[in-house]
Write a protein that holds these residues in place. Structure first.
Motif, PDB file in Angstrom:
ATOM      1  N   THR A 137     -29.108 -14.390  -7.765  1.00  0.00           N
ATOM      2  CA  THR A 137     -28.863 -13.112  -7.108  1.00  0.00           C
ATOM      3  C   THR A 137     -28.897 -13.289  -5.600  1.00  0.00           C
ATOM      4  O   THR A 137     -28.068 -12.727  -4.878  1.00  0.00           O
ATOM      5  N   TRP A 138     -29.840 -14.074  -5.111  1.00  0.00           N
ATOM      6  CA  TRP A 138     -29.912 -14.418  -3.676  1.00  0.00           C
ATOM      7  C   TRP A 138     -28.546 -14.916  -3.198  1.00  0.00           C
ATOM      8  O   TRP A 138     -28.013 -14.451  -2.196  1.00  0.00           O
ATOM      9  N   ASN A 139     -27.961 -15.844  -3.925  1.00  0.00           N
ATOM     10  CA  ASN A 139     -26.658 -16.407  -3.552  1.00  0.00           C
ATOM     11  C   ASN A 139     -25.531 -15.386  -3.700  1.00  0.00           C
ATOM     12  O   ASN A 139     -24.604 -15.367  -2.888  1.00  0.00           O
ATOM     13  N   ALA A 140     -25.592 -14.542  -4.725  1.00  0.00           N
ATOM     14  CA  ALA A 140     -24.560 -13.523  -4.916  1.00  0.00           C
ATOM     15  C   ALA A 140     -24.509 -12.573  -3.720  1.00  0.00           C
ATOM     16  O   ALA A 140     -23.428 -12.135  -3.319  1.00  0.00           O
ATOM     17  N   TYR A 141     -25.672 -12.282  -3.134  1.00  0.00           N
ATOM     18  CA  TYR A 141     -25.745 -11.419  -1.958  1.00  0.00           C
ATOM     19  C   TYR A 141     -25.516 -12.206  -0.662  1.00  0.00           C
ATOM     20  O   TYR A 141     -25.499 -11.613   0.405  1.00  0.00           O
ATOM     21  N   ARG A 142     -25.402 -13.507  -0.792  1.00  0.00           N
ATOM     22  CA  ARG A 142     -25.293 -14.394   0.376  1.00  0.00           C
ATOM     23  C   ARG A 142     -26.474 -14.182   1.320  1.00  0.00           C
ATOM     24  O   ARG A 142     -26.340 -14.192   2.537  1.00  0.00           O
ATOM     25  N   ASN A 143     -27.607 -13.951   0.704  1.00  0.00           N
ATOM     26  CA  ASN A 143     -28.819 -13.720   1.464  1.00  0.00           C
ATOM     27  C   ASN A 143     -29.286 -15.024   2.095  1.00  0.00           C
ATOM     28  O   ASN A 143     -29.041 -16.102   1.559  1.00  0.00           O
ATOM     29  N   GLN A 144     -29.984 -14.921   3.232  1.00  0.00           N
ATOM     30  CA  GLN A 144     -30.425 -16.113   3.933  1.00  0.00           C
ATOM     31  C   GLN A 144     -31.885 -16.088   4.350  1.00  0.00           C
ATOM     32  O   GLN A 144     -32.398 -17.116   4.776  1.00  0.00           O
ATOM     33  N   TYR A 145     -32.525 -14.927   4.293  1.00  0.00           N
ATOM     34  CA  TYR A 145     -33.872 -14.810   4.866  1.00  0.00           C
ATOM     35  C   TYR A 145     -34.805 -14.041   3.944  1.00  0.00           C
ATOM     36  O   TYR A 145     -34.379 -13.192   3.180  1.00  0.00           O
ATOM     37  N   TRP A 146     -36.096 -14.330   4.107  1.00  0.00           N
ATOM     38  CA  TRP A 146     -37.165 -13.540   3.498  1.00  0.00           C
ATOM     39  C   TRP A 146     -37.856 -12.802   4.622  1.00  0.00           C
ATOM     40  O   TRP A 146     -38.171 -13.440   5.637  1.00  0.00           O
ATOM     41  N   PRO A 147     -38.196 -11.599   4.487  1.00  0.00           N
ATOM     42  CA  PRO A 147     -37.651 -10.631   3.553  1.00  0.00           C
ATOM     43  C   PRO A 147     -36.279 -10.150   4.029  1.00  0.00           C
ATOM     44  O   PRO A 147     -35.899 -10.359   5.184  1.00  0.00           O
ATOM     45  N   ALA A 148     -35.561  -9.503   3.151  1.00  0.00           N
ATOM     46  CA  ALA A 148     -34.273  -8.892   3.487  1.00  0.00           C
ATOM     47  C   ALA A 148     -34.104  -7.631   2.656  1.00  0.00           C
ATOM     48  O   ALA A 148     -34.454  -7.625   1.472  1.00  0.00           O
ATOM     49  N   GLN A 149     -33.601  -6.584   3.295  1.00  0.00           N
ATOM     50  CA  GLN A 149     -33.398  -5.319   2.608  1.00  0.00           C
ATOM     51  C   GLN A 149     -31.915  -4.956   2.660  1.00  0.00           C
ATOM     52  O   GLN A 149     -31.274  -5.081   3.711  1.00  0.00           O
ATOM     53  N   TYR A 150     -31.400  -4.502   1.541  1.00  0.00           N
ATOM     54  CA  TYR A 150     -30.023  -4.033   1.415  1.00  0.00           C
ATOM     55  C   TYR A 150     -30.064  -2.618   0.858  1.00  0.00           C
ATOM     56  O   TYR A 150     -30.711  -2.389  -0.168  1.00  0.00           O
ATOM     57  N   ILE A 151     -29.372  -1.699   1.524  1.00  0.00           N
ATOM     58  CA  ILE A 151     -29.265  -0.339   0.998  1.00  0.00           C
ATOM     59  C   ILE A 151     -27.854  -0.177   0.446  1.00  0.00           C
ATOM     60  O   ILE A 151     -26.867  -0.474   1.124  1.00  0.00           O
ATOM     61  N   ILE A 152     -27.798   0.295  -0.789  1.00  0.00           N
ATOM     62  CA  ILE A 152     -26.540   0.473  -1.509  1.00  0.00           C
ATOM     63  C   ILE A 152     -26.339   1.963  -1.734  1.00  0.00           C
ATOM     64  O   ILE A 152     -27.254   2.648  -2.216  1.00  0.00           O
ATOM     65  N   GLN A 154     -24.287   5.524  -3.202  1.00  0.00           N
ATOM     66  CA  GLN A 154     -24.015   6.042  -4.542  1.00  0.00           C
ATOM     67  C   GLN A 154     -22.727   5.475  -5.145  1.00  0.00           C
ATOM     68  O   GLN A 154     -22.534   5.532  -6.352  1.00  0.00           O
ATOM     69  N   ASN A 155     -21.857   4.927  -4.312  1.00  0.00           N
ATOM     70  CA  ASN A 155     -20.601   4.339  -4.791  1.00  0.00           C
ATOM     71  C   ASN A 155     -20.719   2.840  -5.044  1.00  0.00           C
ATOM     72  O   ASN A 155     -19.739   2.194  -5.398  1.00  0.00           O
ATOM     73  N   GLY A 156     -21.910   2.283  -4.828  1.00  0.00           N
ATOM     74  CA  GLY A 156     -22.124   0.853  -5.084  1.00  0.00           C
ATOM     75  C   GLY A 156     -21.792  -0.045  -3.905  1.00  0.00           C
ATOM     76  O   GLY A 156     -21.661  -1.259  -4.079  1.00  0.00           O
ATOM     77  N   ASN A 157     -21.706   0.532  -2.696  1.00  0.00           N
ATOM     78  CA  ASN A 157     -21.403  -0.255  -1.503  1.00  0.00           C
ATOM     79  C   ASN A 157     -22.651  -0.530  -0.679  1.00  0.00           C
ATOM     80  O   ASN A 157     -23.496   0.359  -0.514  1.00  0.00           O
ATOM     81  N   ILE A 158     -22.744  -1.733  -0.144  1.00  0.00           N
ATOM     82  CA  ILE A 158     -23.834  -2.055   0.781  1.00  0.00           C
ATOM     83  C   ILE A 158     -23.500  -1.376   2.100  1.00  0.00           C
ATOM     84  O   ILE A 158     -22.463  -1.642   2.705  1.00  0.00           O
ATOM     85  N   VAL A 159     -24.391  -0.488   2.545  1.00  0.00           N
ATOM     86  CA  VAL A 159     -24.150   0.245   3.784  1.00  0.00           C
ATOM     87  C   VAL A 159     -25.146  -0.116   4.879  1.00  0.00           C
ATOM     88  O   VAL A 159     -24.983   0.305   6.030  1.00  0.00           O
ATOM     89  N   PHE A 160     -26.167  -0.885   4.529  1.00  0.00           N
ATOM     90  CA  PHE A 160     -27.175  -1.285   5.511  1.00  0.00           C
ATOM     91  C   PHE A 160     -27.795  -2.586   5.048  1.00  0.00           C
ATOM     92  O   PHE A 160     -28.038  -2.770   3.853  1.00  0.00           O
ATOM     93  N   HIS A 161     -28.068  -3.478   6.000  1.00  0.00           N
ATOM     94  CA  HIS A 161     -28.718  -4.757   5.703  1.00  0.00           C
ATOM     95  C   HIS A 161     -29.631  -5.089   6.868  1.00  0.00           C
ATOM     96  O   HIS A 161     -29.233  -4.996   8.024  1.00  0.00           O
ATOM     97  N   HIS A 162     -30.845  -5.481   6.538  1.00  0.00           N
ATOM     98  CA  HIS A 162     -31.823  -5.871   7.561  1.00  0.00           C
ATOM     99  C   HIS A 162     -32.579  -7.102   7.095  1.00  0.00           C
ATOM    100  O   HIS A 162     -33.041  -7.156   5.954  1.00  0.00           O
TER     101      HIS A 162
END
Length: 183
Positions: A137-152, A154-162
């Protein structure tokens, strides 16, 4: 210095300096970003175990606002964010927020399900947590850091990443706006 305090200090240094496991690529990006082009959120894949929930599917959660929090219990920065994530869950769960913790281990000892379960109890985490031992899942999100937050949304789109600690008010405001509630 005991072995336990030495290990804790080394983990803290690793988290604070941003050193990551060698299999994870890194790129220079801002600490947080609001997604300009809304990217569809990947599903939760390769999960070894679920805590506090049956397996969840991002597509089944359409209509909900989702906060995905990548963390690992051995990272001091991750631990520092957990009280904020728990508070967001308590504040907005009944209003349509689904918080999903994705525990992606950096070190072998963090792969233990019993260690993850103990961390959940220690931090009062009752929201669903996916154990992502193979970083799929980390790779599917192309995540790189701990911690990381993604807000999705209602339509299933990532609208915020920190990435990292902080931005707690911005995360709260973003969730409140999506849920159309006053924070």
């Amino acid at each position: 210095m005991t072995l336990r305090s030495l290990v804790s200090a080394l983990i803290g240094i690793v988290c604070l300096t941003g050193i990551s496991a060698p299999h994870i690529a890194r790129a220079q990006e801002p600490a947080f970003k609001i997604a300009a082009a809304q990217q569809t959120a990947p599903n939760l894949v390769g999960i070894n175990k679920w805590f506090n929930s049956q397996p969840l599917d991002i597509t089944d959660l359409r209509g909900k606002v989702i906060l995905v929090n990548f963390w690992t219990y051995g990272c001091v920065n991750c631990v520092n964010t957990l009280s904020h994530v728990v508070a967001l869950d308590a504040k907005y769960r009944d209003r349509g927020l689904v918080v999903i913790g994705v525990h992606t281990p950096e070190f072998p000892f963090e792969r233990s399900a019993s260690n993850v379960q103990a961390a959940l109890k220690r931090h009062g985490i009752t929201y669903p947590v996916a154990q992502d031992n193979e970083s799929q899942t980390w790779n599917a999100y192309r995540n790189q850091y701990w911690p990381a937050q993604y807000i999705i949304d209602q339509n299933g789109n990532i609208v915020f990443h920190h990435d990292g600690e902080g931005q707690y008010e911005q995360i709260d405001r973003t969730i409140a706006r999506l849920l159309n509630v006053n924070s």
